[in-house]
Design an enzyme around this catalytic site. Structure first.
Site, PDB file in Angstrom:
ATOM      1  N   SER A 120      -1.881  12.296  12.070  1.00 11.70           N
ATOM      2  CA  SER A 120      -0.880  11.249  12.602  1.00 11.70           C
ATOM      3  C   SER A 120      -0.385  11.602  14.262  1.00 11.70           C
ATOM      4  O   SER A 120       0.163  10.564  14.616  1.00 11.70           O
ATOM      5  CB  SER A 120       0.570  11.893  11.888  1.00 11.70           C
ATOM      6  OG  SER A 120       0.505  11.498  10.596  1.00 11.70           O
ATOM      7  N   HIS A 142      -6.002   6.027  11.182  1.00 10.16           N
ATOM      8  CA  HIS A 142      -4.923   6.454  10.809  1.00 10.16           C
ATOM      9  C   HIS A 142      -4.196   5.405  10.007  1.00 10.16           C
ATOM     10  O   HIS A 142      -3.759   4.349  10.389  1.00 10.16           O
ATOM     11  CB  HIS A 142      -3.903   6.543  12.223  1.00 10.16           C
ATOM     12  CG  HIS A 142      -2.551   7.119  11.861  1.00 10.16           C
ATOM     13  ND1 HIS A 142      -1.450   7.011  12.726  1.00 10.16           N
ATOM     14  CD2 HIS A 142      -1.829   7.746  11.031  1.00 10.16           C
ATOM     15  CE1 HIS A 142      -0.516   7.470  12.375  1.00 10.16           C
ATOM     16  NE2 HIS A 142      -0.747   8.047  10.914  1.00 10.16           N
ATOM     17  N   GLU A 154      -4.280   2.343  12.369  1.00  7.00           N
ATOM     18  CA  GLU A 154      -4.533   2.668  13.779  1.00  7.00           C
ATOM     19  C   GLU A 154      -5.902   3.263  13.919  1.00  7.00           C
ATOM     20  O   GLU A 154      -6.109   4.156  13.452  1.00  7.00           O
ATOM     21  CB  GLU A 154      -3.327   3.437  14.180  1.00  7.00           C
ATOM     22  CG  GLU A 154      -2.593   3.288  15.522  1.00  7.00           C
ATOM     23  CD  GLU A 154      -1.561   4.339  15.852  1.00  7.00           C
ATOM     24  OE1 GLU A 154      -1.330   5.148  15.151  1.00  7.00           O
ATOM     25  OE2 GLU A 154      -0.580   4.140  16.770  1.00  7.00           O
TER      26      GLU A 154
HETATM   27  N1  CAA Z   1       2.057   4.015  -3.817  1.00  5.82           N
HETATM   28  C1  CAA Z   1       1.612   2.891  -4.140  1.00  5.82           C
HETATM   29  N2  CAA Z   1       2.379   1.907  -4.303  1.00  5.82           N
HETATM   30  C2  CAA Z   1       3.484   1.954  -3.988  1.00  5.82           C
HETATM   31  C3  CAA Z   1       4.336   3.278  -3.938  1.00  5.82           C
HETATM   32  C4  CAA Z   1       3.613   4.279  -3.646  1.00  5.82           C
HETATM   33  N3  CAA Z   1       3.752   5.332  -3.277  1.00  5.82           N
HETATM   34  N4  CAA Z   1       5.453   3.003  -3.387  1.00  5.82           N
HETATM   35  C5  CAA Z   1       5.936   1.649  -3.506  1.00  5.82           C
HETATM   36  N5  CAA Z   1       4.793   1.139  -3.972  1.00  5.82           N
HETATM   37  C6  CAA Z   1       4.469  -0.257  -4.158  1.00  5.82           C
HETATM   38  C7  CAA Z   1       5.061  -0.795  -5.620  1.00  5.82           C
HETATM   39  O1  CAA Z   1       4.191  -0.526  -6.787  1.00  5.82           O
HETATM   40  C8  CAA Z   1       5.523  -2.144  -5.337  1.00  5.82           C
HETATM   41  O2  CAA Z   1       4.317  -3.184  -5.436  1.00  5.82           O
HETATM   42  P1  CAA Z   1       4.441  -4.535  -5.880  1.00  5.82           P
HETATM   43  O3  CAA Z   1       4.895  -5.221  -4.978  1.00  5.82           O
HETATM   44  O4  CAA Z   1       2.871  -4.665  -6.142  1.00  5.82           O
HETATM   45  O5  CAA Z   1       4.962  -4.531  -7.274  1.00  5.82           O
HETATM   46  C9  CAA Z   1       5.692  -2.438  -3.679  1.00  5.82           C
HETATM   47  O6  CAA Z   1       5.162  -1.040  -3.150  1.00  5.82           O
HETATM   48  C10 CAA Z   1       7.113  -2.451  -3.426  1.00  5.82           C
HETATM   49  O7  CAA Z   1       7.886  -1.273  -4.250  1.00  5.82           O
HETATM   50  P2  CAA Z   1       9.449  -1.388  -4.784  1.00  5.82           P
HETATM   51  O8  CAA Z   1       9.585  -2.689  -5.060  1.00  5.82           O
HETATM   52  O9  CAA Z   1       9.254  -0.272  -5.715  1.00  5.82           O
HETATM   53  O10 CAA Z   1      10.152  -0.651  -3.642  1.00  5.82           O
HETATM   54  P3  CAA Z   1      10.319  -1.354  -1.984  1.00  5.82           P
HETATM   55  O11 CAA Z   1      10.487  -2.885  -2.050  1.00  5.82           O
HETATM   56  O12 CAA Z   1      11.742  -0.463  -1.692  1.00  5.82           O
HETATM   57  O13 CAA Z   1       9.103  -0.889  -1.130  1.00  5.82           O
HETATM   58  C11 CAA Z   1       8.102   0.580   0.269  1.00  5.82           C
HETATM   59  C12 CAA Z   1       8.791   0.393  -1.154  1.00  5.82           C
HETATM   60  C13 CAA Z   1       7.046  -0.160   0.378  1.00  5.82           C
HETATM   61  C14 CAA Z   1       7.745   2.140   0.454  1.00  5.82           C
HETATM   62  C15 CAA Z   1       9.237   0.257   1.334  1.00  5.82           C
HETATM   63  O14 CAA Z   1      10.455   0.908   1.150  1.00  5.82           O
HETATM   64  C16 CAA Z   1       8.645   0.659   2.797  1.00  5.82           C
HETATM   65  O15 CAA Z   1       7.953   0.086   3.275  1.00  5.82           O
HETATM   66  N6  CAA Z   1       9.180   1.757   3.510  1.00  5.82           N
HETATM   67  C17 CAA Z   1       8.797   2.113   4.599  1.00  5.82           C
HETATM   68  C18 CAA Z   1       7.227   2.683   4.630  1.00  5.82           C
HETATM   69  C19 CAA Z   1       6.903   3.026   5.934  1.00  5.82           C
HETATM   70  O16 CAA Z   1       7.623   3.092   7.077  1.00  5.82           O
HETATM   71  N7  CAA Z   1       5.649   3.670   6.126  1.00  5.82           N
HETATM   72  C20 CAA Z   1       5.113   4.410   7.176  1.00  5.82           C
HETATM   73  C21 CAA Z   1       5.624   5.751   7.329  1.00  5.82           C
HETATM   74  S1  CAA Z   1       4.892   6.517   8.770  1.00  5.82           S
HETATM   75  C22 CAA Z   1       3.265   6.701   8.284  1.00  5.82           C
HETATM   76  O17 CAA Z   1       2.791   6.281   7.244  1.00  5.82           O
HETATM   77  C23 CAA Z   1       2.647   7.384   9.476  1.00  5.82           C
HETATM   78  C24 CAA Z   1       2.657   8.707   9.717  1.00  5.82           C
HETATM   79  O18 CAA Z   1       1.691   9.236  10.599  1.00  5.82           O
HETATM   80  C25 CAA Z   1       3.729   9.687   9.400  1.00  5.82           C
HETATM   81  P1  NAD Z   2       0.193  16.062   1.740  1.00  4.67           P
HETATM   82  O1  NAD Z   2       0.930  17.481   1.613  1.00  4.67           O
HETATM   83  O2  NAD Z   2       0.513  15.206   0.542  1.00  4.67           O
HETATM   84  O3  NAD Z   2      -1.578  16.385   1.165  1.00  4.67           O
HETATM   85  C1  NAD Z   2      -2.446  17.361   1.865  1.00  4.67           C
HETATM   86  C2  NAD Z   2      -3.474  17.721   0.796  1.00  4.67           C
HETATM   87  O4  NAD Z   2      -4.450  18.400   1.458  1.00  4.67           O
HETATM   88  C3  NAD Z   2      -2.766  18.527  -0.087  1.00  4.67           C
HETATM   89  O5  NAD Z   2      -3.417  17.962  -1.446  1.00  4.67           O
HETATM   90  C4  NAD Z   2      -3.555  19.745   0.108  1.00  4.67           C
HETATM   91  O6  NAD Z   2      -3.902  20.534  -1.143  1.00  4.67           O
HETATM   92  C5  NAD Z   2      -4.879  19.447   0.883  1.00  4.67           C
HETATM   93  N1  NAD Z   2      -5.303  20.446   1.686  1.00  4.67           N
HETATM   94  C6  NAD Z   2      -4.819  21.506   2.534  1.00  4.67           C
HETATM   95  N2  NAD Z   2      -5.612  21.982   3.181  1.00  4.67           N
HETATM   96  C7  NAD Z   2      -6.897  21.656   2.660  1.00  4.67           C
HETATM   97  C8  NAD Z   2      -8.147  22.124   2.828  1.00  4.67           C
HETATM   98  N3  NAD Z   2      -8.376  23.393   3.701  1.00  4.67           N
HETATM   99  N4  NAD Z   2      -9.179  21.594   2.446  1.00  4.67           N
HETATM  100  C9  NAD Z   2      -9.037  20.752   1.339  1.00  4.67           C
HETATM  101  N5  NAD Z   2      -7.858  20.237   0.762  1.00  4.67           N
HETATM  102  C10 NAD Z   2      -6.944  20.697   1.584  1.00  4.67           C
HETATM  103  O7  NAD Z   2       0.055  15.557   3.049  1.00  4.67           O
HETATM  104  P2  NAD Z   2      -0.230  13.999   3.476  1.00  4.67           P
HETATM  105  O8  NAD Z   2       1.225  13.610   3.865  1.00  4.67           O
HETATM  106  O9  NAD Z   2      -1.176  13.411   2.544  1.00  4.67           O
HETATM  107  O10 NAD Z   2      -0.710  14.135   4.899  1.00  4.67           O
HETATM  108  C11 NAD Z   2      -2.200  14.432   5.206  1.00  4.67           C
HETATM  109  C12 NAD Z   2      -2.676  14.023   6.431  1.00  4.67           C
HETATM  110  O11 NAD Z   2      -2.098  12.488   6.615  1.00  4.67           O
HETATM  111  C13 NAD Z   2      -1.707  14.669   7.762  1.00  4.67           C
HETATM  112  O12 NAD Z   2      -2.785  14.892   8.516  1.00  4.67           O
HETATM  113  C14 NAD Z   2      -0.634  13.779   8.080  1.00  4.67           C
HETATM  114  O13 NAD Z   2      -0.353  14.070   9.271  1.00  4.67           O
HETATM  115  C15 NAD Z   2      -1.256  12.300   7.961  1.00  4.67           C
HETATM  116  N6  NAD Z   2      -0.525  11.282   7.590  1.00  4.67           N
HETATM  117  C16 NAD Z   2       0.458  11.359   6.640  1.00  4.67           C
HETATM  118  C17 NAD Z   2       1.428  10.449   6.514  1.00  4.67           C
HETATM  119  C18 NAD Z   2       2.351  10.293   5.836  1.00  4.67           C
HETATM  120  O14 NAD Z   2       3.451   9.463   5.770  1.00  4.67           O
HETATM  121  N7  NAD Z   2       2.486  11.400   4.828  1.00  4.67           N
HETATM  122  C19 NAD Z   2       1.218   9.060   7.132  1.00  4.67           C
HETATM  123  C20 NAD Z   2       0.183   9.008   7.880  1.00  4.67           C
HETATM  124  C21 NAD Z   2      -0.853  10.089   8.043  1.00  4.67           C
END
Ligand code: CAA
Ligand code: NAD
Length: 287
Positions: A120, A142, A154
């Site tokens: 991330s 990403h 990304e």
């Molecule tokens: N896995 C797979 N599919 C999922 C899911 C999951 N965990 N959660 C929801 N879905 C699917 C549902 O099955 C549904 O699919 P269909 O349209 O085919 O029926 C669809 O998503 C919409 O789901 P819901 O109707 O249950 O709920 P919603 O309309 O509230 O949507 C959401 C759920 C898509 C998660 C929405 O709330 C959303 O877009 N949230 C923001 C997510 C976001 O910002 N993600 C980025 C996080 S940051 C990141 O990822 C980067 C990082 O490095 C941290």
């Molecule tokens: P998570 O905690 O759900 O899963 C991580 C998995 O890695 C676990 O199942 C753990 O058992 C496994 N693991 C840890 N150390 C390990 C090792 N040495 N060998 C093999 N398996 C190992 O975490 P996540 O949310 O899936 O995040 C994973 C990566 O993706 C991170 O780098 C995170 O920053 C990135 N990421 C996360 C998100 C998010 O929204 N959570 C979005 C984009 C990118």
């Protein structure tokens, strides 16, 4: 051309599981490896549930779901990834753990294998130093959570990433049904440079009593059209991951404004990591 037939995924958590599912549905032979007991079983159950739901909703035909399941393998040993054309790593957001894994992966895969991290925020150039003379094949790929739903990948080049590797990765992301967009190798890239300080600020607003957590979220949902409020989103991402990302931003951008909010850190210390542990800012009793 990506020249990829088989995809290896390291980490069967929420991101690795999602990446593996999307790869298998897109037609790639897919192996997912996790080092921790229970992770693989949980990942397989989720795949079965999500593919069954897609069929129920008429979004996928039963034979296609069955074929995707057949393309998915779950491995308790890293060796199972040795013949993959691309290895995508999605383990904990810790540079040391990722580098240790990539060192092993570089030693056991062929010279053409793409080596991609789903990090991330961590520098791709830095992670790429772990694969020696294979750094030209190393890239950031990403994905976003939930992977089956979110469009973006990304794509981040390290200093040593070759143009061919970038082209293959872009083609691969497209073949997985995603939209690849490039970003430079700076802490948090674009997505988390912008998103994570916003989430962190929501924790400060809560800590300082500006509003109750549920109201902070409703304000951002109703006022800014966010699909989830920032605190709900933090739980969804994982509070541990949020802290790791803030730490990378604070160190890499060398500014106190990126320090993780003390309340966010405290929740992580208490084991309240969000959805994955059943409690973070909010409670998720079913999980
Ligand atoms: N896995 C797979 N599919 C999922 C899911 C999951 N965990 N959660 C929801 N879905 C699917 C549902 O099955 C549904 O699919 P269909 O349209 O085919 O029926 C669809 O998503 C919409 O789901 P819901 O109707 O249950 O709920 P919603 O309309 O509230 O949507 C959401 C759920 C898509 C998660 C929405 O709330 C959303 O877009 N949230 C923001 C997510 C976001 O910002 N993600 C980025 C996080 S940051 C990141 O990822 C980067 C990082 O490095 C941290
Ligand atoms: P998570 O905690 O759900 O899963 C991580 C998995 O890695 C676990 O199942 C753990 O058992 C496994 N693991 C840890 N150390 C390990 C090792 N040495 N060998 C093999 N398996 C190992 O975490 P996540 O949310 O899936 O995040 C994973 C990566 O993706 C991170 O780098 C995170 O920053 C990135 N990421 C996360 C998100 C998010 O929204 N959570 C979005 C984009 C990118």
């Amino acid at each position: 051309m990506h020249n990829v037939k088989s995809v290896g995924v390291i980490g069967a958590g929420q991101m690795g599981g999602g990446i593996a599912q999307v790869a298998a549905v897109a037609g790639f032979e897919t192996v997912v490896f996790d080092a921790f007991e229970g992770a693989l079983g949980k990942c397989k159950s989720l795949h079965d549930k999500l593919l069954a739901r897609a069929v129920e909703k008429g979004k996928m035909a039963q034979p296609d779901a069955d074929a995707a399941k057949k393309r998915l393998a779950y491995a308790a040993s890293l060796d199972a990834l040795s013949r993959c054309d691309v290895v995508i790593e999605a383990v904990v957001e810790d540079g040391r753990v990722k580098k240790e894994l990539f060192r092993k992966v570089a030693a056991m895969t062929g010279p053409q294998t793409l080596l991609a991290s789903n990090t991330s925020s961590i520098s791709i150039t830095d992670l790429g130093t772990s694969v020696g003379d294979r750094a030209d094949r190393f890239i950031g790929m990403h994905f976003f959570n939930p992977v089956p739903v979110m469009q973006l990948v990304e794509v981040i080049n390290g200093l040593a990433t070759s143009p061919v590797t970038t082209e293959r990765t872009i083609a691969l992301a497209k073949a997985m049904g995603k939209t690849p967009i490039p970003a430079n190798d700076r802490p948090g890239f674009v997505s988390n440079r912008v998103l994570m300080p916003l989430i962190n600020e929501a924790f400060y607003a809560w800590m300082e009593g500006v509003a109750r957590p549920e109201d902070i979220d409703q304000i951002m949902k109703l006022g800014c059209n966010f699909p989830m409020g920032p605190l709900r989103l933090a739980d969804f991402i994982g509070l541990d991951t949020c802290v790791h990302i803030m730490d990378v931003l604070a160190e890499g951008l060398n500014s106190p404004r990126y320090r993780a909010c003390p309340l966010l850190k405290q929740l992580v210390t208490a084991g309240r990591l969000g959805d994955k542990t059943g409690r973070g800012v909010f409670e998720y009793p079913a999980k």
